[in-house]
Design an enzyme around this catalytic site. Structure first.
Site, mmCIF file in Angstrom:
data_model
loop_
_atom_site.group_PDB
_atom_site.id
_atom_site.type_symbol
_atom_site.label_atom_id
_atom_site.label_comp_id
_atom_site.label_asym_id
_atom_site.label_seq_id
_atom_site.Cartn_x
_atom_site.Cartn_y
_atom_site.Cartn_z
ATOM 1 N N GLU A 1 0.873 -1.172 0.000
ATOM 2 C CA GLU A 1 0.000 0.000 0.000
ATOM 3 C C GLU A 1 0.910 1.222 0.000
ATOM 4 O O GLU A 1 1.510 1.558 1.027
ATOM 5 C CB GLU A 1 -0.922 -0.018 1.226
ATOM 6 C CG GLU A 1 -1.851 -1.222 1.290
ATOM 7 C CD GLU A 1 -2.864 -1.246 0.155
ATOM 8 O OE1 GLU A 1 -3.095 -0.178 -0.471
ATOM 9 O OE2 GLU A 1 -3.427 -2.313 -0.127
ATOM 10 N N CYS B 1 -1.687 9.285 2.689
ATOM 11 C CA CYS B 1 -1.312 8.735 1.381
ATOM 12 C C CYS B 1 -2.357 9.029 0.318
ATOM 13 O O CYS B 1 -2.032 9.040 -0.877
ATOM 14 C CB CYS B 1 -1.064 7.235 1.490
ATOM 15 S SG CYS B 1 -2.499 6.271 2.028
#
Length: 463
Positions: A217, A251
């Site tokens: 991720e 993110c």
């Protein structure tokens, strides 16, 4: 560099393997018990978590609960509610050529998994994958970030209180030394990593010799695209929220805004008003704005302030690791602020006039983890949704794609590989074992030699 772990840690790792092989984690009852115990401990230590995240990076209480505690409790509740359905054998159709038989897919735990988490959402991004790993019946090694020592201390304490060290083990220390040593000394059955693309490549390299499957991720330069046909005030407010939530250290935060030139001035005006309303005339005094996590991150982000025309914010206080919410215009597309993931409270705003211009700007960088499309035109929404490759996103909002527990979350290309959340995490940490159960009551033997013309005719009819 010594890529081996200390003898006591090596013994602890083997204890995890032995605990898994004992079958103690396989029953649904044991999995539910583990999830309930984890949930109870998180609730009991909620105030400690909130205080620790504030101590580590001045994370506002509201943001800490929303992004780290609340979402995590929702993940646990969903797993407890649906675990039996997720784990149930799934019967599938058996082709005529394989009759008489029945086919079933079983979900089995992988074994011992490694979860490596970052510092920006230190509770959620460590324990959310753990929820799926426990629900699937695995043992786990957790590697929290060393950049948030107060939060890591609370995590280590509750994991030690809740779990036998043969079931879940926390390993602390510098990720640059600890993770390579762990992966060189022990073959994990899956590695789950959240962090930068550069470290993600290293994780894949470490996993390759043992053919260890990995979920990455990562991140990227996630744009917010503002069309001329939209409520500009709403777009500005929602983009500002996503950009400065956790001081931009997310993110899936809006990295930069691509705004139609006809509404650029209106957007900038509403954006500045939004920031003042949210954080006051002196954002440094606001309790609602987090700080950059460390001096290195501060020094990196402050460099971006000189790479365009500063039209909002930009005040600095190195001792406080504070950068006022900033907006840049007149930014070169070749400057570092438009080539690197910003991960801080600096928003470049780039004007555009034609749809294809937006595609060209986005395609200068690897596939983003998120994209946010602000438009009231369905055709424009579809154009950007379908023509830009990105992990996930929103239309007329930001960040919300992380919230639904049934929605898969993950990147594409350089922004990551693999999906998780809810059932997707359970399936990520389990093996789909296919079984065909053939009958012995009818044994036609058509598939066995000798192969006769009659058997071939039958074969051609049933295949």
């Amino acid at each position: 560099m010594n890529n081996t772990v200390a003898p006591e840690l090596a013994t602890a790792l083997e204890r995890l393997r032995g605990h898994f092989h004992s079958g103690a984690t396989r029953s649904l009852g044991s999995r539910k018990k583990a999830l309930k115990a984890l949930r109870s401990s998180i609730v009991a230590h909620e105030e400690e978590f909130l205080a620790a995240m504030h101590a580590d990076m001045r994370k506002p209480r509201f943001e800490a609960y929303l992004s780290d505690i609340g979402l995590l409790l929702g993940e646990i509740d969903q797993a407890l509610e649906h675990l039996e359905a997720w784990a149930a054998p799934r019967h599938i159709a058996t082709p005529l050529a394989l009759q008489v038989a029945e086919s079933v897919v079983l979900r089995e735990p992988l074994g011992v998994v490694l979860i490596v988490a970052p510092w920006n959402y230190p509770v959620l991004l460590l324990l959310s994958p753990l929820v799926g790993a426990l629900a699937a019946g695995n043992c786990a090694v957790l590697k929290p970030s060393g950049e948030v020592p107060h939060t890591t201390a609370v995590i280590s304490r509750i994991i030690a209180e809740v779990f036998d060290p043969g079931h879940v083990l926390v390993v602390s220390g510098s990720g640059a030394t600890v993770v390579p040593a762990l992966m060189a000394s022990f073959r994990f059955d899956h590695v789950f990593f959240t962090g930068s693309a550069a470290v993600g490549r290293s994780i894949l390299a470490l996993a390759a010799p043992g053919l260890v499957p990995a979920t990455l991720e990562l991140g990227g330069k996630s744009p917010a695209i503002v069309d001329r046909r939209v409520d500009v005030k709403v777009a500005a407010r929602r983009i500002a929220w996503s950009k400065y939530f956790n001081a931009g250290q997310t993110c899936i935060a809006t990295d930069h805004a691509l705004v139609h030139s006809s509404v650029l001035d209106e957007f900038l005006d509403h954006f500045a008003r939004t920031v003042r309303k949210a954080y006051g005339d002196d954002p440094q005094q606001s309790p609602h704005l987090a700080r950059l996590v460390n001096d290195r991150r501060f020094d990196m982000v402050r460099q971006y302030l000189t790479q365009g025309r500063l039209v909002l914010g930009g005040a600095l206080d190195p001792a406080d690791r504070y950068i006022a919410p900033a907006v840049l215009t007149d930014v070169s597309l070749d400057s570092p602020v438009m080539r690197e993931e910003i991960f801080g409270p600096v928003l470049p705003v780039i004007p555009w006039s034609e749809l294809e211009e937006v595609l060209a700007i986005v395609q200068r960088n690897p596939h983003p983890l998120a994209t946010y499309i602000f438009s009231s035109s369905r055709s424009t929404q579809r154009f950007f949704r379908d023509r830009i490759a990105f992990g996930g996103g929103c239309i007329n909002h930001c960040l919300l794609q992380f919230g639904p527990p049934d929605m898969p979350f993950g990147g594409v290309g350089a922004s990551g590989m693999g999906r998780y959340h809810g059932r997707y995490t359970f399936e990520l940490f389990s093996h789909a074992k296919g079984i065909v159960h053939a009958s012995t009551l009818i044994d036609h033997g058509l598939q066995e030699p000798p192969y006769t013309p009659f058997k071939e005719r039958v074969l051609r009819r049933v295949l």
